[in-house]
Design a protein around this motif. Structure first.
Motif: not given
Length: 333
Positions: A235-236, A111, A169, A232, A166, A217, A190
């Protein structure tokens, strides 16, 4: 028995045999972060809410966790997440070496969060760090000079922490659902919107997938804020190999979802045709009255389809209600 009654009975039965995640955390004596991490790691299993809400936890699962070996102290220790300083101490190495190992991808974060300076703080599973340090095959990475390939990667600026997070996740999201559309949405979450639009060309499917995507998130910042932009970016997907993998999985997932059921679409209800005596009594309706009629409510997540081409408009007019055509002919007389 109507479909609504059956659905309500199913929802009532689920409520009797399961609880919300917040209540499950309280009953297990876990902090919010501990509970969420346990769910992400698969240590606590969740089930779908028949009413379409957030996933729930069954009473049976709560009892299973309580009966686990060493619950709660030893059980909580197995899901404990630590930062760089504590992680380095657990592995008995310097923080600089620990950071190099994490950037090179030898240890995967579980995390992250942004501190008050908007710096990214990565957290790691203490149990995994101890296992890594105890493995004989990793002894060369904990002491002495790092291998040349690793040094070259780090000097080139390689940092695999976000990509590895990622991947972890995505696996957690896929484990939490058996619904094909939800699984496709997990993968899509994602990818950036351009990638999604290239793969999901149907606007109704795209709107449905967007609605099923996990919540942003962490809730640490709106997308247009500095914090939101940092989140962003993390997480992308940005690595070409990672993007190809996600696109391929999304394509496969969509095919499976379409085979299961189509994405919901708004119901098209034709306008009623007025009877001749009603039309003559009330007179023809004005263009302003027609334009003022409300459009069907497609919901907040509806995305309008592309504007019709001229020939499509011509075909559409051929199917208009006869009452409207009669009024138009009268206007043109």
């Amino acid at each position: 028995m109507t479909g609504h009654t059956i659905t309500q009975e199913a929802a009532d039965a689920a409520a009797r045999t399961s609880v919300t995640q917040s209540r499950a955390a309280r009953e297990l004596g876990l902090k919010r972060g501990e509970f969420e991490l346990a769910v992400m790691l698969g240590r606590i299993r969740t089930v779908s809410d028949t009413a379409g809400g957030r996933r729930r936890v069954t009473r049976e699962e709560i009892e299973r966790v309580r009966a686990g070996e060493g619950f709660p102290e030893a059980w909580v220790e197995r899901i404990r997440a630590v930062g760089t300083t504590e992680g380095a101490a657990l592995m008995d190495i310097s923080t600089a070496r620990f950071t190099r190992l994490t950037r090179a991808g030898f240890v995967t974060p579980v995390k992250f969060y942004l501190n008050r300076y908007r710096a990214v703080v990565w957290l790691y599973l203490a149990e995994e760090l101890r296992q890594f340090a105890e493995a004989e095959v990793n002894s060369g990475l904990l002491t002495g000079r790092a291998p040349g390939t690793i040094r070259a990667q780090l000097e080139a600026g390689v940092d695999l922490r976000a990509r590895n997070w990622r991947g972890r996740h995505a696996g957690a999201l896929l484990r939490q659902s058996d619904d094909p559309w939800e699984r496709a949405a997990a993968v899509a979450s994602l990818l950036d919107p351009v990638q999604i639009a290239e793969i999901i060309k149907d606007p109704y499917e795209r709107a449905y997938v967007r609605r099923l995507m996990p919540d942003p998130f962490g809730g640490q910042g709106a997308p247009d804020t500095p914090a939101g932009r940092i989140i962003q970016k993390i997480t992308t997907a940005d690595d070409p190999d990672e993007i190809r993998w996600l696109r391929a999985n999304l394509t496969i997932g969509l095919s499976q979802a379409r085979g299961e059921r189509p994405a919901p679409r708004p119901e098209s209800k034709p306008a009623p045709v007025p009877a001749p005596d009603q039309e003559s009594a009330s007179g023809p309706r004005s263009r302003a009255e027609l334009d003022a009629e409300p459009s069907p409510d497609l919901g907040p997540d509806h995305e309008a389809p592309p504007t019709a081409l001229p020939e499509q408009e011509t075909r559409g007019r051929a199917q208009e209600p006869r009452g409207l055509l009669k009024w138009m002919r009268r206007r043109g007389a």
